[in-house]
Design an enzyme around this catalytic site. Structure first.
Site, short mmCIF file in Angstrom:
data_model
loop_
_atom_site.label_atom_id
_atom_site.label_comp_id
_atom_site.label_asym_id
_atom_site.label_seq_id
_atom_site.Cartn_x
_atom_site.Cartn_y
_atom_site.Cartn_z
N ALA A 51 0.80 -1.23 0.00
CA ALA A 51 0.00 0.00 0.00
C ALA A 51 0.84 1.28 0.00
CB ALA A 51 -0.94 -0.02 1.20
N ARG A 86 -5.24 0.52 -9.07
CA ARG A 86 -5.64 -0.59 -8.17
C ARG A 86 -6.70 -0.03 -7.20
NH1 ARG A 86 -1.08 -4.33 -5.53
NH2 ARG A 86 -2.85 -5.70 -5.15
N ASP A 237 -4.13 -2.12 4.00
CA ASP A 237 -4.30 -1.36 2.75
C ASP A 237 -5.33 -0.25 2.89
OD1 ASP A 237 -3.25 -4.15 1.98
OD2 ASP A 237 -2.78 -2.84 0.29
O1 MRU Z 1 -1.32 -7.05 -3.21
P1 MRU Z 1 -0.21 -6.40 -2.45
O2 MRU Z 1 1.05 -7.17 -2.44
O3 MRU Z 1 -0.02 -4.96 -2.83
O4 MRU Z 1 -0.77 -6.41 -0.97
C1 MRU Z 1 0.02 -5.90 0.06
C2 MRU Z 1 -0.57 -6.11 1.38
O5 MRU Z 1 -1.66 -6.59 1.56
C3 MRU Z 1 0.22 -5.58 2.52
O6 MRU Z 1 0.01 -6.36 3.65
C4 MRU Z 1 -0.33 -4.19 2.77
O7 MRU Z 1 -0.12 -3.37 1.66
C5 MRU Z 1 0.19 -3.61 4.00
S1 MRU Z 1 1.82 -2.97 3.90
C6 MRU Z 1 1.54 -1.37 3.53
#
Ligand code: MRU
Length: 355
Positions: A51, A86, A237
């Site tokens: 995120a 996204r 996120d």
């Molecule tokens: O699909 P992604 O790899 O972008 O998902 C990331 C996550 O779910 C992380 O746990 C989340 O972004 C928290 S770290 C800021």
């Protein structure tokens, strides 16, 4: 900068350069993103992900887009493409909106965009430092009540420096624990289907010599029943005003198991992850649906070091791939933020962040 590494930077040619996370852990490669389209593709195909880093790259993406436009109104069209790349991580929308707001009165779009993007990233880095300290204080408190000096922490997906500038969120307290000399060990959920735990978190922890063990996603509940987990920390996120937390698919099940076994379940987040426009996260946080192929195929390296994707299901079986789930606030012990730790509820979040 507290951490040793960053997931993206402006290189000596003033271009946006990122680590290509789709290549890890097998090879370390970087990519230069020269156009808005390349920035959008890098976010959607998860060249960069997590995120916070999505927000960071979006901010620098606005700087990249400035080379393709002559005025603010054209920049708005490019900004929309980045903003829509996204759906779940609110840091993306937050970063684009903040950049566009700051640029409204600019007479030198490109110079100002670079300056504002750097400021945004510096702010995220400072918040990560505070999250590290606040989270590690909790680790120390739990440790005081234990007979053994060893601390076992479980995490899901990747919320380290590959996901948030500059030491991450969930992993930041773990890096701090290492600095404070705590005997820490991390249970790393593999995090199917894209395996961000097995590939990215394990790789990050290896770079910093932090003891860890990769486990299949379904193992956490058993470990908690056996007293082998002292604390769970994940990132997020998006956190709604009532404290519900959207994070990588499978987080909810870990929270349920933690609740059933009295294991503290914390979520570490910077300010940019709150979404005060959503009151009920379970009902209203948008959940990304990704390609079924991510479930049906696994990527790995063969005996000759060649990266391959293999089919692991009957060819014609359908698959469904939700990228995230929402953990209800009632299952969360606390939110570890840059402003301290608070309960996951409207009153406490508002007191800290919106007063
Ligand atoms: O699909 P992604 O790899 O972008 O998902 C990331 C996550 O779910 C992380 O746990 C989340 O972004 C928290 S770290 C800021």
């Amino acid at each position: 900068m507290q951490g040793k590494y960053r997931a993206l930077w402006i290189n000596e040619n003033e271009e946006l350069e990122v680590i290509d996370q789709t290549k890890l852990p097998f090879s370390y490669e970087t990519k230069v993103l020269k156009t808005t389209d390349e920035v959008v593709t890098a976010i959607t195909d998860m060249t960069i992900r997590g995120a916070g880093v999505i927000g960071s790259v979006a901010a620098f993406g606005i700087y990249v887009a400035c080379s393709e436009v002559n005025n603010y109104s054209d920049l708005q069209k490019k900004a929309k493409l980045i903003r829509d790349s996204r759906p779940t991580a609110v840091n993306l929308m937050w970063a684009v909106d903040r950049m566009m707001d700051q640029l409204k009165k600019s007479t030198s779009l490109k110079d100002d965009a670079l300056k504002f993007a750097i400021e945004l990233n510096d702010q995220e880095a400072l918040e990560s430092v505070e999250i590290a300290k606040n989270g590690c204080d909790i680790i120390e408190k739990i440790l005081e009540q234990k007979e053994s000096k060893k601390f076992n922490i479980l995490t899901h997906c990747n919320a380290g420096w590959l996901a948030v500038i500059d030491e991450g969120t969930a992993l930041a307290p773990i890096y701090e624990a290492q600095r404070r000399g705590i005997d820490i060990h991390v249970w790393v959920d593999e995090t199917r289907p894209r395996n961000q735990g097995a590939s990215l978190t394990a790789w990050e922890l290896t770079q910093s010599n932090i003891p860890h063990t990769i486990i299949a996603d379904n193992t956490g509940g058993h470990l908690m029943q056996q007293g082998m987990v002292d604390m769970v920390i994940t990132g997020a996120d998006r956190v709604s005003a009532n404290g519900d937390v959207a994070n990588k698919i499978g987080t909810y099940l870990k929270a349920l198991a933690a609740n059933d076994n009295d294991v503290p379940f914390y979520v570490a987040i910077p300010a940019s992850t709150f979404d005060f426009d959503i009151e009920d996260g379970v009902k209203d946080i948008p959940i990304e649906t990704r390609s079924a192929d991510e479930v049906k195929y696994m990527r790995g390296v063969d005996e000759n070091g060649v990266v391959r994707e293999v089919l692991i299901t009957p060819k014609d079986s359908p698959a469904l791939n939700y990228g995230f789930d929402v953990t209800p606030a009632r299952l969360i012990t606390g939110l570890i933020t840059n402003k301290g730790v608070c309960k996951a509820n409207l009153a406490e979040i508002t007191k800290k962040f919106n007063s």
